[in-house]
Motif scaffolding. Structure first.
Motif, short mmCIF file in Angstrom:
data_model
loop_
_atom_site.label_atom_id
_atom_site.label_comp_id
_atom_site.label_asym_id
_atom_site.label_seq_id
_atom_site.Cartn_x
_atom_site.Cartn_y
_atom_site.Cartn_z
N UNK A 159 6.19 -76.13 -54.68
CA UNK A 159 5.98 -75.28 -56.06
C UNK A 159 4.83 -74.87 -56.01
N UNK A 160 3.54 -75.37 -55.60
CA UNK A 160 2.40 -74.85 -55.67
C UNK A 160 2.45 -73.63 -54.69
N UNK A 179 4.64 -71.82 -53.47
CA UNK A 179 5.60 -70.83 -53.83
C UNK A 179 4.90 -69.85 -55.02
N UNK A 180 4.01 -70.80 -55.78
CA UNK A 180 3.55 -70.11 -56.84
C UNK A 180 2.28 -69.18 -56.34
N UNK A 181 1.63 -69.79 -55.39
CA UNK A 181 0.73 -68.89 -54.65
C UNK A 181 1.34 -67.56 -53.90
N UNK A 210 3.99 -66.17 -54.34
CA UNK A 210 4.83 -64.82 -55.21
C UNK A 210 3.72 -64.32 -56.28
N UNK A 211 2.51 -64.98 -56.12
CA UNK A 211 1.17 -64.25 -57.11
C UNK A 211 0.54 -63.31 -56.08
N UNK A 227 1.77 -61.97 -53.64
CA UNK A 227 2.43 -61.09 -52.77
C UNK A 227 2.29 -59.68 -53.71
N UNK A 228 2.02 -59.55 -54.69
CA UNK A 228 1.74 -58.50 -55.60
C UNK A 228 0.37 -57.75 -55.11
N UNK A 248 13.97 -63.18 -50.81
CA UNK A 248 13.57 -63.41 -52.02
C UNK A 248 14.84 -63.06 -53.14
#
Lengths: 207, 246
Positions: free
Chosen positions: A61-62, A64-66, A68-69, A71-72, A148
């Motif tokens: 989860x951590x 994925x959070x990194x 998907x953050x 990626x922007x 995604x």
């Protein structure tokens, strides 16, 4: 040591815009690759895992959070960079023409220590590698989107050969980027006088 | 006045902020690689966590905007079905709940007009449809499965659920819980599945929602509720992105 005419007002070889987007991209790629390794480990495609100590996020989860953050950051900075390159003519001036044969010649010269480094001018091997890694990042972004959003962006996923194929495309795009980075960082550290200008923009005085 | 179905997630941000704060800390967000390579340790995990959660909420909104209620997930042929289908839960396969179908009643609560419980027989009397779609796990792997059951949209309309409410939530016999946005609940392929490969995959009732990741497909459902209050989920509360659309 004799100063050349322009030594007191050094030439800017890396414009500010390029320097900023370069280092923002460096941070984004760093986060994407290391969090991506942790995501890979949750369901390895091949018979190996990345050492946990070299991954980012602590658990899936951590990571994925990194991922998907960042990626922007990667996408927006990348778009800003490419737009500038096209509009300003930077791309045409610095990267073209690209010649595989000349790139090979330059690599041979470099391996013999006979390749001159002209500040502000990329040799044929650099051109090929830089354009190559830009393409690898674009493929990584597109295959990442395909993984995604395999329903909403199903045309893109189909273009990647389907969901499971897109995972592999994403992996190999990462591998290409990491292979580039090994050469790129290695040379940036090993070749004298090329790292500082990436911060200051100024060509160093000739030694 | 009811908020629009597409309303942003910002309205419930305060409720989940407290929850968010402790999650990654409890899970132990390791910045191993970063500190290893940069030679410094990020002591302020809290600020990093808050940034990551803010981005996750932002990604919820972006995914809701990207969601096309009429775009169908690709479907596959019978021959493409993955066999054996992988078992996946937060517990081991031997610990799946065993539920008696005879006495089973699906409970309803929240913003629903007719909260009368449903037996399996009654659910089976509703029109059934079948789908063969790809289930994508948050871990990355995927498998193609076949599910048969009641259109969730049809069921929600039938029970008089408030379709302008924000969320539909699920409580399960295995203590699992989850919630989804109403537009995704009303997607034509979202199914209250009664028939699937094996009882261990959620007998007697599970959600099959091919527009979301696998963990948004709760199994062994015993209660469905409709609400405007953010309801989170088992994995969502541990840090997985809530929307998790495909």
């Amino acid at each position: 040591m004799v100063d050349e005419a322009g030594a007191r007002t050094p030439r800017i070889i890396h414009p500010l815009y390029i320097r900023v987007t370069h280092w923002v991209n460096a941070v984004a790629i760093f986060v994407m690759v290391l969090s991506g390794w942790r995501i890979y480990n949750a369901s390895p495609l091949f018979h190996f895992e990345f050492p946990a100590g070299f991954t980012l996020g602590g658990w899936l989860a951590g990571a994925l959070a990194w991922h998907f953050a960042a990626m922007w950051l990667l996408a927006l900075n990348g778009i800003a960079y490419l737009a500038y390159c096209v509009v300003s003519g930077h791309f045409r001036r610095r990267f073209l023409p690209i010649s595989l044969r000349r790139a090979l010649d330059d690599i041979i010269l470099a391996s013999q220590g006979r390749l001159d480094h002209a500040p502000g001018r990329y040799n044929a091997a650099q051109r090929l590698l830089y354009v190559g890694v830009i393409l690898a990042v674009i493929v990584a972004v597109l295959s990442g989107l395909a993984i995604w959003k395999p329903v909403q962006l199903q045309a893109l996923t189909a273009l990647m050969g389907g969901y499971e194929s897109a995972r592999r495309v994403h992996f190999f795009a990462m591998a290409a980027i990491v292979a580039f980075l090994i050469v790129h960082i290695g040379l940036a550290v090993a070749v004298k006088g090329v790292l500082a200008p990436m911060f200051t923009g100024r060509a160093e005085a000739p030694r | 006045m009811k908020p629009s179905r597409r309303a942003s997630l910002s309205a419930f941000r305060p409720q989940i902020t407290q929850l968010e704060r402790r999650l990654f800390l409890k899970q132990g967000l390791s910045l191993g690689a970063l500190s290893l390579l940069s030679g410094c340790t990020l002591k302020d995990d809290d600020a990093v966590d808050r940034l990551l959660f803010a981005m996750s909420r932002f990604n919820d909104k972006m995914q809701a905007a990207l969601f096309d209620p009429s775009r169908l997930a690709p479907t596959y042929a019978e021959a493409d079905v993955t066999a054996p289908f992988p078992f996946n839960a937060y517990y081991e396969e031997k610990d799946v709940p065993r539920i008696d179908g005879e006495s089973y009643r699906l409970q309803l609560s929240g913003l629903i007009a007719d909260k009368r419980p449903w037996s399996l027989e009654e659910l089976r009397a509703l029109p059934q449809s079948t789908q063969i779609t790809r289930l994508v796990c948050v871990e990355g792997w995927s498998a193609i499965g076949k599910w048969r059951g009641v259109s969730f949209r049809h069921f929600l309309e039938r029970i008089g659920a408030d379709l302008t409410a924000r969320y539909v939530g699920f409580k399960c016999a295995d203590k699992y819980y989850s919630s989804i946005d109403t537009p995704s609940a009303l997607h034509p392929q979202t199914l209250l599945a009664l028939d699937f490969a094996d009882a261990k995959f959620g007998y007697p009732l599970r959600l099959r929602i091919p527009t979301k990741l696998g963990f948004k497909n709760p199994k062994f459902i015993h209660e469905i509720f409709v609400t405007n209050d953010y309801a989170g989920g088992y994995w969502e509360d541990k840090g997985y992105n809530w929307f998790s659309g495909s």
